[in-house]
Design a protein around this motif. Structure first.
Motif, PDB file in Angstrom:
ATOM      1  N   UNK A 178      16.116   7.712   1.060  1.00  0.00           N
ATOM      2  CA  UNK A 178      15.693   7.384   2.424  1.00  0.00           C
ATOM      3  C   UNK A 178      14.271   6.852   2.439  1.00  0.00           C
ATOM      4  N   UNK A 179      13.422   7.489   1.631  1.00  0.00           N
ATOM      5  CA  UNK A 179      12.028   7.067   1.586  1.00  0.00           C
ATOM      6  C   UNK A 179      11.939   5.659   0.994  1.00  0.00           C
ATOM      7  N   UNK A 180      12.685   5.428  -0.098  1.00  0.00           N
ATOM      8  CA  UNK A 180      12.682   4.107  -0.730  1.00  0.00           C
ATOM      9  C   UNK A 180      13.158   3.059   0.281  1.00  0.00           C
ATOM     10  N   UNK A 181      14.192   3.436   1.033  1.00  0.00           N
ATOM     11  CA  UNK A 181      14.749   2.506   2.018  1.00  0.00           C
ATOM     12  C   UNK A 181      13.729   2.205   3.121  1.00  0.00           C
ATOM     13  N   UNK A 182      13.079   3.282   3.597  1.00  0.00           N
ATOM     14  CA  UNK A 182      12.106   3.105   4.679  1.00  0.00           C
ATOM     15  C   UNK A 182      10.943   2.226   4.257  1.00  0.00           C
ATOM     16  N   UNK A 183      10.504   2.415   2.999  1.00  0.00           N
ATOM     17  CA  UNK A 183       9.340   1.654   2.536  1.00  0.00           C
ATOM     18  C   UNK A 183       9.739   0.229   2.159  1.00  0.00           C
ATOM     19  N   UNK A 184      10.980   0.089   1.722  1.00  0.00           N
ATOM     20  CA  UNK A 184      11.472  -1.208   1.290  1.00  0.00           C
ATOM     21  C   UNK A 184      11.310  -2.271   2.365  1.00  0.00           C
ATOM     22  N   UNK A 232       1.511  -8.914   8.124  1.00  0.00           N
ATOM     23  CA  UNK A 232       1.255  -8.169   6.879  1.00  0.00           C
ATOM     24  C   UNK A 232       0.499  -6.874   7.213  1.00  0.00           C
ATOM     25  N   UNK A 233      -0.464  -7.005   8.098  1.00  0.00           N
ATOM     26  CA  UNK A 233      -1.274  -5.849   8.480  1.00  0.00           C
ATOM     27  C   UNK A 233      -0.401  -4.740   9.071  1.00  0.00           C
ATOM     28  N   UNK A 234       0.465  -5.103  10.036  1.00  0.00           N
ATOM     29  CA  UNK A 234       1.256  -4.050  10.686  1.00  0.00           C
ATOM     30  C   UNK A 234       2.272  -3.447   9.718  1.00  0.00           C
ATOM     31  N   UNK A 235       2.796  -4.273   8.812  1.00  0.00           N
ATOM     32  CA  UNK A 235       3.766  -3.714   7.858  1.00  0.00           C
ATOM     33  C   UNK A 235       3.107  -2.838   6.796  1.00  0.00           C
ATOM     34  N   UNK A 236       1.889  -3.212   6.416  1.00  0.00           N
ATOM     35  CA  UNK A 236       1.172  -2.338   5.468  1.00  0.00           C
ATOM     36  C   UNK A 236       0.831  -1.018   6.152  1.00  0.00           C
ATOM     37  N   UNK A 237       0.480  -1.094   7.425  1.00  0.00           N
ATOM     38  CA  UNK A 237       0.201   0.129   8.176  1.00  0.00           C
ATOM     39  C   UNK A 237       1.413   1.040   8.236  1.00  0.00           C
ATOM     40  N   UNK A 238       2.579   0.432   8.484  1.00  0.00           N
ATOM     41  CA  UNK A 238       3.821   1.224   8.518  1.00  0.00           C
ATOM     42  C   UNK A 238       4.017   1.929   7.183  1.00  0.00           C
ATOM     43  N   UNK A 239       3.845   1.181   6.088  1.00  0.00           N
ATOM     44  CA  UNK A 239       4.016   1.761   4.754  1.00  0.00           C
ATOM     45  C   UNK A 239       3.049   2.926   4.558  1.00  0.00           C
ATOM     46  N   UNK A 242       4.265   5.991   6.364  1.00  0.00           N
ATOM     47  CA  UNK A 242       5.390   6.655   5.680  1.00  0.00           C
ATOM     48  C   UNK A 242       4.862   7.446   4.484  1.00  0.00           C
ATOM     49  N   UNK A 243       3.980   6.801   3.731  1.00  0.00           N
ATOM     50  CA  UNK A 243       3.449   7.485   2.549  1.00  0.00           C
ATOM     51  C   UNK A 243       2.657   8.731   2.935  1.00  0.00           C
ATOM     52  N   UNK A 244       1.939   8.627   4.043  1.00  0.00           N
ATOM     53  CA  UNK A 244       1.122   9.761   4.476  1.00  0.00           C
ATOM     54  C   UNK A 244       2.012  10.960   4.800  1.00  0.00           C
ATOM     55  N   UNK A 247       2.922  12.459   1.692  1.00  0.00           N
ATOM     56  CA  UNK A 247       1.756  13.066   1.062  1.00  0.00           C
ATOM     57  C   UNK A 247       1.514  14.468   1.621  1.00  0.00           C
ATOM     58  N   UNK A 248       1.767  14.618   2.923  1.00  0.00           N
ATOM     59  CA  UNK A 248       1.578  15.930   3.544  1.00  0.00           C
ATOM     60  C   UNK A 248       2.434  17.008   2.890  1.00  0.00           C
ATOM     61  N   UNK A 249       3.504  16.586   2.221  1.00  0.00           N
ATOM     62  CA  UNK A 249       4.390  17.561   1.587  1.00  0.00           C
ATOM     63  C   UNK A 249       3.697  18.278   0.443  1.00  0.00           C
ATOM     64  N   UNK A 250       2.764  17.604  -0.206  1.00  0.00           N
ATOM     65  CA  UNK A 250       2.160  18.219  -1.381  1.00  0.00           C
ATOM     66  C   UNK A 250       0.647  18.246  -1.347  1.00  0.00           C
ATOM     67  N   UNK A 251       0.054  17.246  -0.736  1.00  0.00           N
ATOM     68  CA  UNK A 251      -1.390  17.097  -0.940  1.00  0.00           C
ATOM     69  C   UNK A 251      -2.200  18.031  -0.062  1.00  0.00           C
TER      70      UNK A 251
END
Ligand SMILES: Nc1ncnc2c1ncn2[C@@H]1O[C@H](COP(=O)(O)OP(=O)(O)O)[C@@H](O)[C@H]1O
Ligand SMILES: [Mg+2]
Length: 412
Positions: A178-184, A232-239, A242-244, A247-251
């Protein structure tokens, strides 16, 4: 080999099973008319009393233990030999007269081994007496019957744990894909857009160098550049978002900077951003807080916590009910800040309450829940905000989360 920790033994045995074992043991001591019937368990390098009959003159208490190697206990012998042991009178036997149980006056023993489903030793079931006693075949059969019941229970616990583990592996797989799909998607859009910009730039450069570029060409290029960089800006923000989340899961640290803000206002803003979801749910959300709590902390982290708690109440707490009330109370005290979150929904069962913070624990997998919300909350509260969180629940009253933040800097 016996000193190694047996992974099966670290499994929790549910209260219900323990109660059943307690009854079994009580029954055994009463039928055989002896003071002590026990289930002993190997726990790491110790042998301990796991269930002890509630009978008169029983000197053994749950949790009593001895180091396993060379304890001299009857039960250690049973576990090591994997055989039934009967000692009629320890005081009359050179082998048994100095064993620790004789100090408790337990000179008469009958015990059989109990094994885990993977054939490793679990412990024993045994009966002890303060005087000589001879057991009939029926008595011995009874003890063996009880042994079988306990071993069958251990087997079903192990099967259940394996089922849960495999469900979790499925969820993890689903989560990662799901994460791969969301970031893809946003990354794909970004790559396509930037490739397009590169080709527009190359064309413009050629036209410029050959002297064929006019004002319109340049203005078109500028327009496209703005559109593409926005995309590009808005899509990088989305990525990044998602990563954040992941990240909350472990960091323990995110890049968020601490800022100074009013806690009540901030919570009201969070709730207002969830307005539609809350009004669809017909729930009333109340914020009870001193107006003047100003803190220096991480507003996004607190948003994530409150958003997840409210989402959980709506998803899990009121699925069968139309109305309800959520209270969020903030208190300033000498040690810092306490936030109490309460709903009056269906609550969490006793069996589940200890597991709600576990990653991937959910009771709603079929509806697409991933079991990450409370794990994320736990990590944010304990690691990022350096606080504590406790969950309690009562079937009639709903769920309560108490979060304490001693190190949140209270500005006034
Ligand atoms: N307010 C609540 N009322 C009832 N059950 C809850 C509540 N909050 C959490 N739970 C229980 O805790 C479990 C774990 O929650 P969470 O970690 O957020 O995962 P998810 O929401 O994906 O199931 C839920 O599946 C649910 O059983
Ligand atoms: Mg959730």
């Amino acid at each position: 080999m016996i000193e190694e920790e047996n992974s099966f033994m670290t499994f929790d045995i549910e209260n219900q099973t323990l109660k059943k074992w307690q009854k079994t043991i009580d029954l055994l001591s009463s039928i055989l008319d002896i003071p002590a019937a026990l289930i002993m368990r190997l726990n790491k390098n110790k042998i301990e009393v796991f269930v002890s009959s509630e009978s008169e003159n029983n000197p053994y208490k749950k949790g009593d233990n001895e180091v396993f190697l060379n304890s001299g206990l009857y039960c250690e012998h049973v576990i090591k030999t994997q055989k039934t042991l009967f000692v009629k009178n320890a005081l009359k036997s050179n082998r048994w007269k100095n064993n620790p149980d004789t100090k408790l006056n337990m000179i008469n023993y009958l015990g059989v081994p109990i094994n885990s489903p993977d054939e490793t030793p679990f412990g024993t079931i045994c009966v002890l007496n303060n005087e000589e006693k001879v057991y009939t075949d029926d008595h011995i059969n009874l003890l063996n019957e009880f042994k079988s019941i306990i071993e069958a229970d251990l087997k079903s616990i192990s099967l259940y744990k394996r089922l849960v583990a495999s469900e979790r592996v499925d969820s993890l797989r689903e989560l990662l894909s799901g994460m791969a799909h969301e970031i893809n998607t946003p990354v794909g859009v970004g790559v396509t857009a930037i490739t397009h910009l590169k080709s527009l730039t190359r064309n413009l450069k050629q036209d410029y160098e050959s002297g064929s570029m006019d004002k319109d060409d340049f203005e078109d290029y500028l327009l496209s550049t703005f559109e593409i960089t926005d995309l590009v800006h808005s899509n990088l923000n989305k990525t990044a978002k998602i990563l954040k989340r992941f990240k909350h899961l472990t960091a323990s640290k995110t890049n968020e900077k601490a800022t100074t803000f009013n806690l009540k206002e901030h919570i009201l803003n969070i709730l207002s951003s969830m307005k539609e979801m809350i009004s669809r749910s017909h729930l009333k959300v109340m914020v009870i807080s001193d107006e003047n709590i100003t803190i220096n902390s991480y507003p996004e982290a607190i948003s994530e916590v409150i958003t997840n708690l409210v989402t959980n109440s709506i998803t899990h707490g009121y699925s069968n009910r139309m109305t309800g009330e959520i209270n969020i109370e903030c208190r300033k005290n000498r040690d810092g800040i306490t936030i109490i979150y309460q709903d009056d929904g269906c609550g969490i069962s006793k069996n589940n309450i200890e597991r709600v913070f576990d990653p991937l624990f959910t009771t709603d997998r079929k509806k697409g829940s991933k079991g990450l919300g409370l794990c994320i909350i736990y990590n944010i509260v304990t690691l990022q905000l350096k606080g504590s969180i406790q969950c309690s629940s009562n079937r009639k009253k709903g769920v309560e989360f108490i979060m304490k933040f001693n190190s949140l800097l209270v500005v006034n």
